[in-house]
Scaffold this active site. Structure first.
Site, PDB file in Angstrom:
ATOM      1  N   SER A   1     -68.324  44.901 -31.502  1.00  0.00           N
ATOM      2  CA  SER A   1     -68.727  44.480 -30.164  1.00  0.00           C
ATOM      3  C   SER A   1     -68.344  43.007 -29.966  1.00  0.00           C
ATOM      4  CB  SER A   1     -70.220  44.724 -29.961  1.00  0.00           C
ATOM      5  OG  SER A   1     -70.573  44.609 -28.590  1.00  0.00           O
TER       6      SER A   1
ATOM      7  N   HIS B   1     -70.619  53.322 -27.711  1.00  0.00           N
ATOM      8  CA  HIS B   1     -70.473  52.029 -28.389  1.00  0.00           C
ATOM      9  C   HIS B   1     -70.939  52.068 -29.844  1.00  0.00           C
ATOM     10  CE1 HIS B   1     -69.456  47.850 -28.104  1.00  0.00           C
ATOM     11  NE2 HIS B   1     -70.661  47.424 -28.407  1.00  0.00           N
TER      12      HIS B   1
ATOM     13  N   ASP C   1     -67.088  55.060 -24.684  1.00  0.00           N
ATOM     14  CA  ASP C   1     -67.923  53.852 -24.678  1.00  0.00           C
ATOM     15  C   ASP C   1     -68.246  53.463 -23.237  1.00  0.00           C
ATOM     16  OD1 ASP C   1     -69.050  51.322 -25.033  1.00  0.00           O
ATOM     17  OD2 ASP C   1     -67.753  50.839 -26.728  1.00  0.00           O
TER      18      ASP C   1
END
EC number: 3.4.14.5
Length: 773
Positions: free
Chosen positions: A619, A731, A696
Site C-alpha cells: 500500500s 487490497h 482492489d
C-alpha cells in the site's frame, strides 16, 4: 561525546545479541526454526486473547462473552458467577456476530455475512428472546441485504439500514424513516470514501443516551465520478463469459465529493429534522465526527472540516430548537488536521470562565505541537489542557464521571510504547495505572461505569490479559496467560529484535526496529530487507509483540536468514506535529530520503552484505518502495511493491488532499510525488516485483497498470521487471489463496536476490532503451 551512526548501530547489535531476558519472553533456547507454514499459513504460534461486551447493569462489571463452543454467557466480576443466556445449540446457523440488548432481554444476530468494503458487510439479522430462545427475523423478506443494525440504549428498539434507507424496529413493528435511499443516496451508513477515510466504520447513526433521538448522516453522491471494478471469476470455479462489474462512486483528486447532511430523528413520532451545518460551503464540507455531549438528548457536537482538512470547526446543535453555534475552531494550514474521533462527554462543570451549568467534553488536539487531552466547553472558550509535554496521548479509553477521571494511553515513556494513565479533570492530577518506567505496550477495555478494566499487555514479550478493579492495584485474576504458547516457543530458536534511534543529517531521529536472524554471528554477511509503511501519521516501529509472521520466517529459514529493518521515516506518527507535517504537499520525498539514508548506514556494518539490501512495502509502503527505487541511489538491490499507489491523482480525494491539497494549488507537488522517473528501476541490480489485486476497491489496479506502462514505455527490460496480478483480490490480496502465493513469491525473490552473484544482463540490456522491435 556524540557517537557516530555506525557506533550507535554496533552498540545496538551488541545489546540485541546480549539482551537481558524479560519475564514471559521465550528464552528461544530450542533448535527448531520457524517455517513458512507456521508463520504465513497457520496461526498456531499466535497469542490468544479474549474480547468482551461490557454491559450496563445495576452492578458495574458485568460483561458478555462467547465460549469456545459458541454459547453466550454473562459473567459478573462482583459475584464471580457466570450465566449462560444462549446455549450453543440455540445459536442461529451461519452466525457471524451478535449484540445483546442493553436490557439483556434479547440478542441481535447477524448471519449470512457478505463482505463489502474494509468495514462494511451485508447480512441477515435475527432477534432472539433470551427467555424463550425463540428467534424472529428483523425483516421478513431479507435476503442478506441489511447493511447495519444497532440497539437503542434503552433496548426496546433497533435502528437499521437496508437499501441505503434508514428503518426502525420496535416490538415487531418496522417503520421506514427515509425512502429516497439508493445508489447515490446513503442514509445512516457511509459511502465508500467516508467509510474508508473519515468515519473508519460502517455506520453513520448515533442514538442519544436516553433513546429519545437518533442523529444520522445522509450522503449524496450525485455528480461523484464512478470507478468500475471488474470481477473476472466472481467466486465461481469457471469464469463467466462477462465479468461482474461493481460501480463505486469514488472521488479522486479535485473531483466532486459527496455532500453530507445532518438529520435528527424524533423516535416518538418518527419525524426527521435536517440541521444545517453551514460552516463551510456544502461542496467543501466534510463531517468528521458526530457525538452526543449530554446525558439525555439536549446537545450534539459535530466536528466539521473543509475539503483539504486543514481547518476544523466544532458545531454544537441545540436539539430542542435546532439552533447551531460554533464552539471551537482550529487552523491547521501548517499541515493538516487528523480526524481523531475522540470527543467524549464529561458533564457539567464549573471550570474556567464557565458556570456550573456549562457542559464539557474531552477531546484530543495537537495545537500545542503535541497531541494532548483538553477539556472543551459546549459554550465555547479556550480549551483547558489536562496533559502536556513533548509526548502524545494516543487515545481516550474511558470517562469515569463518578470519580471525575479520564483514562488514556500515551507515549510518555517513549513514542514506541503505550502506558495507561488517569487524569482528574477536577484536580488535574495524573496517575499511572501501570509501571511507566518499564518498556511496554498496553491496551485496555473498561467496564460500562469504569469501575473495572481488562488490561492487555501487548508487548514486547508474549501478551497476556488481566482483570482489575480501579480500587485495587493487584489483578483480580488472569484472563489469558498464553503460558502454552511460551512453553511451545521454548522449542524454537527465534530471531532477535531490538530497537534504536537513527539520527539523520537534518537532525531528526528515526525509530528503527531491527530483527537479527537465528544464530546471528557478526563474523558472517547477511542480506537485509527493509519493511517500511511510512505513511502520514502511521507507526510500524512499536514495542508490541512482533507476530511470528513472514518477516520472522525470512530471518529463520536457513536458506534466507535476512536481517530486517523497519524504519519510521519523517511524517510518521506519535512524534509531534512538526515531525508529521514535514511531508505536507510533498509525499514520498522525505520518506524515500530517510529509507535510503538508513540503508546506506546499514551497508557500513561489517556483517551486512551491502550488495543485497532489499525493500518491500504494501500500500503506502509499496508506493514508498517505488519512490526509493526512483531515487536511483544504489542503496537497494531489489524492490518489492505490493498494491502500491503510483500517482496520487489516481487515489481518493479525502485521503490525498488532506496531505497534498488540491491539484490546482499544488500541481508541481503532484507531478513530483508520482512515480515517473525510471532510471532507478533500470539500474536496480536485482530488479523489482509489482504485485496487485485486480479487484482492489481501495488502491485501484489502475495504479499498477499505469506504472507498468510507464516502465515498459521507458525501456525497462524484462529481467528487471516482474509483475503479478491477483485475480479479483481486493487490497488485502486473499482471494482464492492469493495471500499464500504472494508470500511464496516474495520468499522466492528474496532467495534469488540473496544468491545473485553478478549482474544479470541479457544482450538487449546493452542496447539503448529503444530495444523493443
Amino acid at each position: 561525546m556524540k557517537l557516530s551512526v555506525l557506533s550507535v548501530l554496533l552498540v545496538s547489535v551488541a545489546q540485541a545479541a546480549a539482551a537481558p531476558w524479560r519475564p514471559r519472553e521465550p528464552r528461544a533456547a530450542g533448535s527448531k526454526r520457524l517455517t513458512f507454514n507456521e508463520t504465513v499459513i497457520s496461526a498456531a504460534l499466535s497469542p490468544s486473547s479474549i474480547s468482551v461486551q461490557w454491559i450496563a447493569t445495576e452492578n458495574d462489571g458485568d460483561y458478555v462473552y462467547q465460549e469456545e463452543d459458541g454459547s453466550i454467557k454473562i459473567e459478573s466480576i462482583v459475584t464471580n458467577r457466570s450465566q449462560t443466556i444462549v446455549p450453543a445449540e440455540k445459536i442461529p446457523a451461519d452466525a457471524y456476530s451478535y449484540w445483546i440488548s442493553p436490557d439483556l432481554s434479547a440478542v441481535l444476530w447477524a448471519t449470512n455475512y457478505t463482505k463489502q468494503y474494509r468495514h462494511s458487510f451485508f447480512a441477515d439479522y435475527y432477534i432472539q428472546d433470551v427467555e424463550t430462545l425463540e428467534t424472529v427475523p428483523l425483516v421478513e423478506d431479507m435476503v442478506g441485504d441489511i447493511q447495519y443494525a444497532e440497539w437503542s440504549p434503552s433496548g426496546d428498539s433497533i435502528a437499521f439500514v437496508r437499501g441505503n434507507n434508514l428503518w426502525t424496529w420496535s416490538d415487531g413493528t418496522v417503520t421506514a424513516i427515509t425512502k429516497d435511499g439508493g445508489p447515490d443516496m446513503f442514509h445512516g451508513v457511509p459511502d465508500w470514501i467516508y467509510e474508508e477515510e473519515i468515519l473508519g466504520d460502517r455506520f453513520a447513526l448515533w442514538f442519544s443516551p436516553d433513546s429519545e433521538l437518533l442523529a444520522f448522516l445522509t450522503f449524496n453522491e450525485t455528480g461523484v465520478p464512478t470507478f468500475t471494478v471488474q470481477y473476472f471469476m466472481d467466486n465461481q470455479e469457471i469464469a463467466p463469459p462477462y465479468p461482474r462489474e461493481l460501480d463505486i462512486r469514488y472521488p479522486k483528486v479535485s473531483e466532486t465529493n459527496p455532500t453530507v447532511k445532518l438529520n435528527i430523528l424524533q423516535l416518538s413520532d418518527n419525524t426527521v429534522s435536517t440541521i444545517p451545518i453551514d460552516v463551510f460551503d456544502p461542496s467543501e464540507l466534510i463531517v468528521g465526527e458526530v457525538a452526543w455531549v449530554t446525558d439525555t438528548h439536549t446537545e450534539l457536537a459535530v466536528k466539521a472540516f473543509n475539503r483539504v482538512q486543514d481547518e476544523s470547526k466544532v458545531v454544537i446543535v441545540e436539539t430542542a430548537s435546532g439552533e447551531t453555534k460554533i464552539a471551537h475552531e482550529r487552523d491547521g494550514t501548517d499541515g493538516w488536521l487528523d480526524n481523531l474521533l475522540s470527543i467524549s462527554y464529561v458533564g457539567p462543570l464549573a471550570l474556567g470562565s464557565g458556570d456550573a451549568s456549562s457542559a464539557y467534553y474531552v477531546d484530543l488536539s495537537d495545537h500545542s505541537g503535541w497531541t494532548h487531552l483538553y477539556l472543551f466547553s459546549t459554550s465555547g472558550g479556550d480549551p483547558i489542557p489536562l496533559t502536556e509535554g513533548e509526548w502524545e496521548v494516543t487515545s481516550i479509553v474511558s470517562i469515569d464521571q463518578e470519580r471525575e477521571l479520564v483514562y488514556y494511553l500515551s507515549t510518555q515513556h517513549h513514542s514506541t510504547e503505550r502506558h495507561l494513565y488517569s487524569v482528574s479533570y477536577r484536580t488535574f492530577e495524573i496517575t499511572p495505572l501501570v509501571d511507566d518506567t518499564v518498556e511496554a505496550y498496553w491496551s485496555v477495555s473498561f467496564s460500562a461505569k469504569a469501575g473495572y478494566y481488562i488490561l492487555t499487555y501487548a508487548g514486547p514479550s508474549v501478551p497476556y490479559q488481566e482483570l482489575y478493579s480501579v480500587n485495587q492495584t493487584a489483578p483480580l485474576r488472569t484472563l489469558t496467560s498464553n503460558a502454552a504458547l511460551i512453553e511451545k516457543l521454548e522449542e524454537y530458536a527465534l530471531p532477535n529484535i531490538s530497537y534504536f534511534e537513527l539520527e539523520i543529517p537534518s537532525g531528526e531521529k528515526l525509530n528503527v526496529m531491527q530483527r537479527l536472524p537465528v544464530g546471528f554471528s557478526p563474523d558472517k554477511k547477511y542480506p537485509v530487507l527493509f519493511t517500511p509503511y511510512g505513511g502520514p501519521g502511521a507507526q510500524e516501529v512499536s514495542k508490541r509483540w512482533q507476530s511470528l509472521d513472514f518477516n520472522a520466517y525470512i530471518a529463520s529459514d536457513p536458506e534466507l536468514e535476512y536481517v530486517t529493518w523497519t524504519v519510521d521515516n519523517r511524517g510518521t506518527g506519535y512524534r509531534g506535529r512538526e515531525f508529521r507535517s514535514l511531508v505536507a504537499k510533498q509525499l514520498g520525498k522525505l520518506e524515500a530520503e530517510d529509507q535510503v539514508y538508513a540503508a546506506k548506514q546499514a551497508a557500513k556494518l561489517d556483517w551486512v552484505d551491502s550488495e543485497h539490501i532489499a525493500i518491500w512495502g504494501w500500500s503506502y509502503g509499496g508506493y514508498l518502495t517505488g519512490k526509493v527505487l526512483e531515487t536511483d541511489s544504489g542503496a537497494f538491490s531489489l524492490g518489492l511493491l505490493t498494491a502500491p499507489v503510483s500517482d496520487w491523482r489516481l487515489y481518493d480525494s479525502m485521503y490525498t488532499e488532506r496531505y497534498m491539497k488540491t491539484l490546482s494549488t499544488n500541481a508541481e507537488g503532484y507531478n513530483t510525488t508520482a512515480i515517473r522517473h525510471t532510471d532507478g528501476f533500470k539500474n536496480v541490480e536485482g530488479g523489482f516485483l509489482i504485485q496487485h489485486g485486480t479487484g482492489d476497491d481501495n488502491v485501484h489496479f489502475q495504479n499498477a497498470a499505469a506504472l507498468g506502462d510507464t516502465l515498459i514505455g521507458n525501456g525497462v527490460t524484462p529481467e528487471k521487471m516482474q509483475v503479478q496480478w491477483f485475480t479479483d483480490s481486493d487490497h488485502s490480496i486473499r482471494y482464492n489463496g492469493g495471500n499464500v502465493f504472494l508470500y511464496r513469491q516474495l520468499a522466492q525473490r528474496l532467495y534469488k536476490e540473496k544468491n545473485r552473484a553478478k549482474k544479470e544482463q541479457h544482450q538487449w540490456s546493452k542496447r539503448s532503451q529503444d530495444w523493443v522491435v
